[in-house]
Design an enzyme around this catalytic site. Structure first.
Site, PDB file in Angstrom:
ATOM      1  N   LYS A  25      75.271  37.222  38.979  1.00 44.75           N
ATOM      2  CA  LYS A  25      74.646  36.332  38.064  1.00 44.75           C
ATOM      3  C   LYS A  25      74.561  36.928  36.631  1.00 44.75           C
ATOM      4  CE  LYS A  25      70.248  38.283  37.781  1.00 44.75           C
ATOM      5  NZ  LYS A  25      70.000  38.909  36.586  1.00 44.75           N
ATOM      6  N   PRO A 116      78.136  45.825  40.877  1.00 40.11           N
ATOM      7  CA  PRO A 116      77.280  47.366  40.822  1.00 40.11           C
ATOM      8  C   PRO A 116      75.979  46.989  40.873  1.00 40.11           C
ATOM      9  CG  PRO A 116      78.823  46.847  38.864  1.00 40.11           C
ATOM     10  CD  PRO A 116      78.680  45.697  39.593  1.00 40.11           C
ATOM     11  N   ALA A 118      71.967  47.958  40.801  1.00 38.95           N
ATOM     12  CA  ALA A 118      70.782  48.116  39.660  1.00 38.95           C
ATOM     13  C   ALA A 118      71.522  47.945  38.285  1.00 38.95           C
ATOM     14  CB  ALA A 118      70.311  49.812  39.850  1.00 38.95           C
ATOM     15  N   ALA A 122      72.109  41.225  39.830  1.00 37.96           N
ATOM     16  CA  ALA A 122      71.599  40.764  41.262  1.00 37.96           C
ATOM     17  C   ALA A 122      72.539  40.905  42.373  1.00 37.96           C
ATOM     18  CB  ALA A 122      71.281  39.020  41.183  1.00 37.96           C
ATOM     19  N   ASP A 158      65.188  36.706  42.765  1.00 38.74           N
ATOM     20  CA  ASP A 158      66.683  36.511  42.526  1.00 38.74           C
ATOM     21  C   ASP A 158      67.435  35.674  43.728  1.00 38.74           C
ATOM     22  OD1 ASP A 158      66.457  37.049  39.893  1.00 38.74           O
ATOM     23  OD2 ASP A 158      67.229  39.024  39.979  1.00 38.74           O
TER      24      ASP A 158
HETATM   25  O1  C5P Z   1      61.458  39.994  43.220  1.00 39.79           O
HETATM   26  P1  C5P Z   1      61.968  41.441  42.994  1.00 39.79           P
HETATM   27  O2  C5P Z   1      61.858  42.119  44.067  1.00 39.79           O
HETATM   28  O3  C5P Z   1      63.525  41.308  42.622  1.00 39.79           O
HETATM   29  O4  C5P Z   1      61.313  42.091  41.652  1.00 39.79           O
HETATM   30  C1  C5P Z   1      61.574  43.398  41.553  1.00 39.79           C
HETATM   31  C2  C5P Z   1      60.451  43.789  40.501  1.00 39.79           C
HETATM   32  O5  C5P Z   1      60.739  43.152  39.138  1.00 39.79           O
HETATM   33  C3  C5P Z   1      59.076  43.355  40.793  1.00 39.79           C
HETATM   34  O6  C5P Z   1      58.347  44.399  41.647  1.00 39.79           O
HETATM   35  C4  C5P Z   1      58.356  43.424  39.386  1.00 39.79           C
HETATM   36  O7  C5P Z   1      58.114  44.525  38.990  1.00 39.79           O
HETATM   37  C5  C5P Z   1      59.614  43.082  38.353  1.00 39.79           C
HETATM   38  N1  C5P Z   1      59.644  41.577  38.211  1.00 39.79           N
HETATM   39  C6  C5P Z   1      58.587  40.816  37.566  1.00 39.79           C
HETATM   40  N2  C5P Z   1      58.541  39.561  37.232  1.00 39.79           N
HETATM   41  C7  C5P Z   1      59.539  38.624  37.911  1.00 39.79           C
HETATM   42  C8  C5P Z   1      60.634  39.176  38.700  1.00 39.79           C
HETATM   43  C9  C5P Z   1      60.567  40.650  38.813  1.00 39.79           C
HETATM   44  O8  C5P Z   1      57.872  41.581  36.820  1.00 39.79           O
HETATM   45  N3  C5P Z   1      59.308  37.322  37.692  1.00 39.79           N
END
Ligand code: C5P
Length: 322
Positions: A25, A116, A118, A122, A158
């Site tokens: 994405k 890829p 990181a 996503a 995501d």
């Molecule tokens: O949900 P996910 O595991 O992908 O999120 C990874 C990190 O990204 C979270 O731990 C947070 O630090 C940050 N994040 C955030 N706000 C969001 C989505 C992700 O701060 N809406």
């Protein structure tokens, strides 16, 4: 949505294997609101699924096992950053679906990565979404799309979009989705430069820049309107003008070379370019398919990116293959 999942049980490849794929994405708009008590930020975002896919193959086995090939694997490009144990979101997806369905978590899982790791694309979420769809079919759990979306939201912000695909407005931490009608195709070039960026680190840098008064606070729901109008009506110049990502400034702070990468994209003829999600991928907007091929060739020769891919969107979310 109907009760059937995308394809339903029984679409088996050879050796009892089931194969699913899910797209990368781009956030064509990523408005980040305040930090919430749960550690996530409130988002107003517009997701676009693009034609760069990871594939997950699952087959009957005793217990869970996982192999990773391609981008981010131990033997592939991208620094071996993708784990092949329970730290991988695909493993967690398998355990979660098994618990939900009351079946034993037993399968051999293989991820073929083109997205890829990181990179702000996503990729890990795509793998988890594809695993949910493939394992639902392998195990015959008959989960509805709604069930799978609920499980996806537990796995990561995501993952629900990786399941849905197309174009969608994302609210909450990104997991609350409203599909947006997409009337035309958009061509892009993705440029992947340097090592991956940590999503929490980029959000934390945004908070720090805001706390210091360097960046303005917050975003509002109306901020997504121009980009949705441009996605539907075009022309590319209107979409280029509406592209916006609140995580771009903190990503540039953490990775100053990205400035050069963005400039390389516009110098090479992109109508507009932005950092995808938390970066470091640069998404460069092309005029059309031929324009994307030309832009990709130009950027591949610029020496700024490790990998350059011409893609288009919207494309569907996680689906069975074959
Ligand atoms: O949900 P996910 O595991 O992908 O999120 C990874 C990190 O990204 C979270 O731990 C947070 O630090 C940050 N994040 C955030 N706000 C969001 C989505 C992700 O701060 N809406």
């Amino acid at each position: 949505m109907s009760n059937a999942t995308a394809g339903g049980p029984g679409r088996l490849a050879g050796n009892g294997a089931v194969v699913a794929r899910a797209p990368a994405k781009i956030n064509v708009h990523l408005g980040v609101g305040p930090l919430r008590a749960d550690g996530f930020h409130e988002l107003h975002t517009v997701f676009l699924a693009v034609s760069l896919f990871d594939t997950v193959t699952v087959r009957p086995a005793e217990g869970l096992s996982l192999a990773v090939r391609g981008e981010g694997s131990a033997a592939g490009p991208g620094a071996g950053s993708v784990p092949s144990d329970r730290r991988n979101l695909v493993w967690q997806a398998a355990e979660l679906l098994a618990r939900h369905a009351g079946v034993e978590a037993a399968a051999h899982l293989e991820i073929d990565k083109s997205i890829p790791a990181a990179a702000g694309l996503a990729g890990g979420s795509a793998d988890a979404a594809a695993a949910l769809v493939a394992l639902d079919a392998l195990w015959g759990t008959r989960a509805t799309r709604g069930d799978l979306a609920g499980l996806a939201a537990q796995l990561g912000s995501d993952v629900p979009f990786s399941l849905l695909g197309g174009v969608a407005l994302g609210n909450g931490r990104g997991e609350r989705l409203s599909p947006v009608l997409a009337r035309r195709r958009w061509d892009w070039v993705l440029g992947i430069a340097g090592e991956g960026l940590s999503t929490p680190a980029v959000y934390a840098e945004l908070d720090a820049l805001r706390a210091a008064g360097t960046l303005p606070d917050g975003t509002d729901a109306a901020s997504t309107e121009p980009v949705i109008a441009a996605l539907n009506a075009g022309p590319p110049a209107a979409l280029a003008a509406a592209l916006d990502n609140d995580l771009q400034a903190p990503a540039l702070r953490l990775r100053p070379e990205l400035r050069r990468a963005l400039r390389a994209a516009t110098d090479a003829g992109a109508g507009g370019a932005l950092v995808s999600g938390s970066g470091p991928t640069v998404a460069a907007l092309a005029e059309d398919e031929d324009g994307a091929v030309r832009l990709a060739a130009e950027l591949a020769g610029a020496g700024v990116f490790r990998t350059v891919r011409a893609v288009h969107g919207p494309v569907p979310g996680a689906r069975l293959v074959g």
